[in-house]
Design a protein around this motif. Structure first.
Motif, PDB file in Angstrom:
ATOM      1  N   GLY A   8       0.803  -1.212   0.000  1.00 26.20           N
ATOM      2  CA  GLY A   8       0.000   0.000   0.000  1.00 26.20           C
ATOM      3  C   GLY A   8       0.836   1.262   0.000  1.00 26.20           C
ATOM      4  O   GLY A   8       0.561   2.207  -0.748  1.00 26.20           O
ATOM      5  N   PHE A   9       1.877   1.279   0.834  1.00 27.25           N
ATOM      6  CA  PHE A   9       2.752   2.450   0.919  1.00 27.25           C
ATOM      7  C   PHE A   9       3.437   2.721  -0.406  1.00 27.25           C
ATOM      8  O   PHE A   9       3.450   3.852  -0.900  1.00 27.25           O
ATOM      9  N   HIS A  10       4.021   1.700  -1.008  1.00 28.35           N
ATOM     10  CA  HIS A  10       4.811   1.861  -2.228  1.00 28.35           C
ATOM     11  C   HIS A  10       3.918   2.324  -3.387  1.00 28.35           C
ATOM     12  O   HIS A  10       4.300   3.211  -4.168  1.00 28.35           O
ATOM     13  N   ALA A  11       2.721   1.746  -3.481  1.00 24.48           N
ATOM     14  CA  ALA A  11       1.802   2.154  -4.546  1.00 24.48           C
ATOM     15  C   ALA A  11       1.404   3.617  -4.390  1.00 24.48           C
ATOM     16  O   ALA A  11       1.377   4.374  -5.370  1.00 24.48           O
ATOM     17  N   ALA A  12       1.111   4.033  -3.160  1.00 25.54           N
ATOM     18  CA  ALA A  12       0.739   5.435  -2.920  1.00 25.54           C
ATOM     19  C   ALA A  12       1.891   6.369  -3.249  1.00 25.54           C
ATOM     20  O   ALA A  12       1.698   7.422  -3.864  1.00 25.54           O
ATOM     21  N   ASN A  13       3.089   5.998  -2.846  1.00 20.99           N
ATOM     22  CA  ASN A  13       4.256   6.846  -3.058  1.00 20.99           C
ATOM     23  C   ASN A  13       4.471   7.141  -4.543  1.00 20.99           C
ATOM     24  O   ASN A  13       4.623   8.298  -4.941  1.00 20.99           O
ATOM     25  N   ASN A  14       4.455   6.113  -5.363  1.00 26.33           N
ATOM     26  CA  ASN A  14       4.734   6.295  -6.788  1.00 26.33           C
ATOM     27  C   ASN A  14       3.545   6.877  -7.548  1.00 26.33           C
ATOM     28  O   ASN A  14       3.709   7.728  -8.429  1.00 26.33           O
ATOM     29  N   LEU A  15       2.343   6.433  -7.203  1.00 27.25           N
ATOM     30  CA  LEU A  15       1.162   6.889  -7.931  1.00 27.25           C
ATOM     31  C   LEU A  15       0.872   8.360  -7.668  1.00 27.25           C
ATOM     32  O   LEU A  15       0.674   9.148  -8.613  1.00 27.25           O
ATOM     33  N   ILE A  16       0.864   8.753  -6.404  1.00 23.59           N
ATOM     34  CA  ILE A  16       0.567  10.151  -6.067  1.00 23.59           C
ATOM     35  C   ILE A  16       1.647  11.072  -6.619  1.00 23.59           C
ATOM     36  O   ILE A  16       1.358  12.164  -7.131  1.00 23.59           O
ATOM     37  N   THR A  17       2.895  10.636  -6.559  1.00 21.75           N
ATOM     38  CA  THR A  17       3.991  11.451  -7.087  1.00 21.75           C
ATOM     39  C   THR A  17       3.846  11.657  -8.587  1.00 21.75           C
ATOM     40  O   THR A  17       4.016  12.774  -9.095  1.00 21.75           O
ATOM     41  N   ALA A  18       3.536  10.581  -9.311  1.00 20.51           N
ATOM     42  CA  ALA A  18       3.405  10.681 -10.765  1.00 20.51           C
ATOM     43  C   ALA A  18       2.263  11.608 -11.170  1.00 20.51           C
ATOM     44  O   ALA A  18       2.354  12.308 -12.184  1.00 20.51           O
ATOM     45  N   LEU A  19       1.202  11.632 -10.387  1.00 23.68           N
ATOM     46  CA  LEU A  19       0.044  12.452 -10.727  1.00 23.68           C
ATOM     47  C   LEU A  19       0.169  13.879 -10.217  1.00 23.68           C
ATOM     48  O   LEU A  19      -0.376  14.803 -10.827  1.00 23.68           O
ATOM     49  N   LEU A  20       0.887  14.068  -9.121  1.00 21.17           N
ATOM     50  CA  LEU A  20       0.885  15.366  -8.450  1.00 21.17           C
ATOM     51  C   LEU A  20       2.016  16.283  -8.883  1.00 21.17           C
ATOM     52  O   LEU A  20       1.799  17.447  -9.224  1.00 21.17           O
ATOM     53  N   VAL A  21       3.257  15.776  -8.861  1.00 22.57           N
ATOM     54  CA  VAL A  21       4.421  16.626  -9.146  1.00 22.57           C
ATOM     55  C   VAL A  21       5.422  15.868  -9.991  1.00 22.57           C
ATOM     56  O   VAL A  21       5.712  14.695  -9.722  1.00 22.57           O
ATOM     57  N   THR A  22       5.951  16.521 -10.998  1.00 24.67           N
ATOM     58  CA  THR A  22       7.029  15.943 -11.788  1.00 24.67           C
ATOM     59  C   THR A  22       8.136  16.983 -11.948  1.00 24.67           C
ATOM     60  O   THR A  22       7.971  18.145 -11.585  1.00 24.67           O
ATOM     61  N   ALA A  23       9.263  16.548 -12.465  1.00 24.67           N
ATOM     62  CA  ALA A  23      10.388  17.444 -12.730  1.00 24.67           C
ATOM     63  C   ALA A  23      11.170  16.877 -13.903  1.00 24.67           C
ATOM     64  O   ALA A  23      11.035  15.693 -14.253  1.00 24.67           O
ATOM     65  N   ASP A  24      11.990  17.700 -14.517  1.00 20.91           N
ATOM     66  CA  ASP A  24      12.729  17.281 -15.706  1.00 20.91           C
ATOM     67  C   ASP A  24      13.864  16.308 -15.396  1.00 20.91           C
ATOM     68  O   ASP A  24      14.474  15.768 -16.314  1.00 20.91           O
ATOM     69  N   TRP A  25      14.145  16.093 -14.102  1.00 19.58           N
ATOM     70  CA  TRP A  25      15.291  15.252 -13.732  1.00 19.58           C
ATOM     71  C   TRP A  25      14.855  14.009 -12.960  1.00 19.58           C
ATOM     72  O   TRP A  25      15.678  13.335 -12.334  1.00 19.58           O
ATOM     73  N   THR A  26      13.559  13.669 -12.997  1.00 19.07           N
ATOM     74  CA  THR A  26      13.073  12.508 -12.263  1.00 19.07           C
ATOM     75  C   THR A  26      12.795  11.344 -13.209  1.00 19.07           C
ATOM     76  O   THR A  26      12.676  11.521 -14.421  1.00 19.07           O
TER      77      THR A  26
END
Length: 312
Positions: A225-243
């Motif tokens: 649950g933790f790992h899915a939330a970490n990657n999913l929310i990050t991908a939808l919420l904030v991105t950067a040119d170096w990630t």
């Protein structure tokens, strides 16, 4: 008794090392190709996104790992002849409530902390929301990211954790080895190229956090649950040119990244607090024994199960 669940399969310790060795070999070749390439990872990603679009590149990044999940599960079921439930948990059935609780807790905290950072550092972010681009991203992310994160959890915290535990006959060896290897898996990420090897503190620290979650809770559910939330929310919420995930997210981080307290605080402050909260909620006890104790032999495990069955 999570590690001992491996005894429920058709034991042959060599079976535990085929998939991990193949994956580690692939990652090693990928890292060599990355460091010897005349083109930086960041530039290569930008070229791919320009040619193919960010959504197609995201699919290309996630699809092999999503397929990897079914390879691990299929290998466990067909070669080990072990149930997916016993690979996942020491409980009689998979606790979906634990998965959802960990997902909601970390997903909510991630959104809250990001919102606070945007409020206090508005110049570091650009509002990037575009409905036409975001909806396809959300569909791809919701379908593939949980498969990608589950592959990593089932490979490191399940398949390798159980195999190394049965081999070493203790709990600390699989905890240390799987956590370090999990961190090293990210060494070819563009974040490492941009920030330097110091970012590995975060990746390896996250591996230890997820490993401790798994051993203390005697199951993989909280880590899933933790790992899915970490990657999913990050991908939808904030991105950067170096990630690693460069998506049409709601916000784009345009700040110049540096190694600082933001790498250390999650590992040495946030994760311990989360372990305390999970421990209180689920009544964890015997921390020393669960993290550093011995693993039962097969005969001891069978005898204990028979005793518990008789008492029931």
């Amino acid at each position: 008794m999570y590690i001992e669940q491996g005894y429920k399969g058709n034991i042959g310790l060599w079976k535990y090392f085929v998939i991990p060795l193949c994956f580690i070999g692939f990652m090693g070749l990928n890292y060599i190709a990355t460091v010897t390439s005349p083109v930086s990872v960041e530039d290569a990603m930008q070229q791919m996104i320009t040619q193919l679009g960010s959504n197609l590149v995201l699919i290309m990044l996630l699809a092999p790992l999503a397929v990897g999940l079914f390879v691990v599960l299929g290998w466990t079921y067909l070669v080990h002849q072990q149930s997916i439930t016993s690979l996942t948990t020491s409980r009689k059935k998979i606790d979906w409530g634990r998965i959802l609780f960990a997902f909601a807790l970390w997903g909510g905290l991630t959104i809250l902390l990001t919102a606070i950072d945007i409020y206090f550092s508005p110049d570091d972010y650009v509002f990037n929301f575009n409905m036409g681009k975001f909806i396809p991203l959300a569909i791809i992310a919701v379908l593939l990211i949980p498969l990608q994160t589950s592959f990593e959890e089932y490979l490191f915290r399940a398949h390798m954790m159980q195999g190394l535990g049965l081999l070493a006959k203790n709990r600390w060896v699989p905890l240390v080895v799987t956590s370090v290897l999990f961190g090293l898996m990210h060494i070819a990420n563009p974040e490492v190229e941009k920030l330097g090897l110091g970012i590995m503190i975060y990746y390896i620290g996250t591996g230890f956090f997820l490993g401790i979650l798994t051993l203390m809770d005697e199951g993989l559910e909280l880590a899933l649950g933790f790992h899915a939330a970490n990657n999913l929310i990050t991908a939808l919420l904030v991105t950067a040119d170096w990630t690693a995930f460069q998506t049409d997210s709601i916000y784009r981080d345009i700040s110049e990244p540096i190694i600082g307290w933001d790498v250390l605080i999650p590992v040495f402050v946030v994760f311990p607090i989360l372990l305390f909260l999970f421990g209180r909620k689920y009544g964890w006890k015997n921390w020393k024994e669960k993290l550093f104790g011995k693993v039962l032999t097969k005969d001891e495990f069978v005898a204990l199960n028979e005793k518990e069955s008789n008492l029931a």
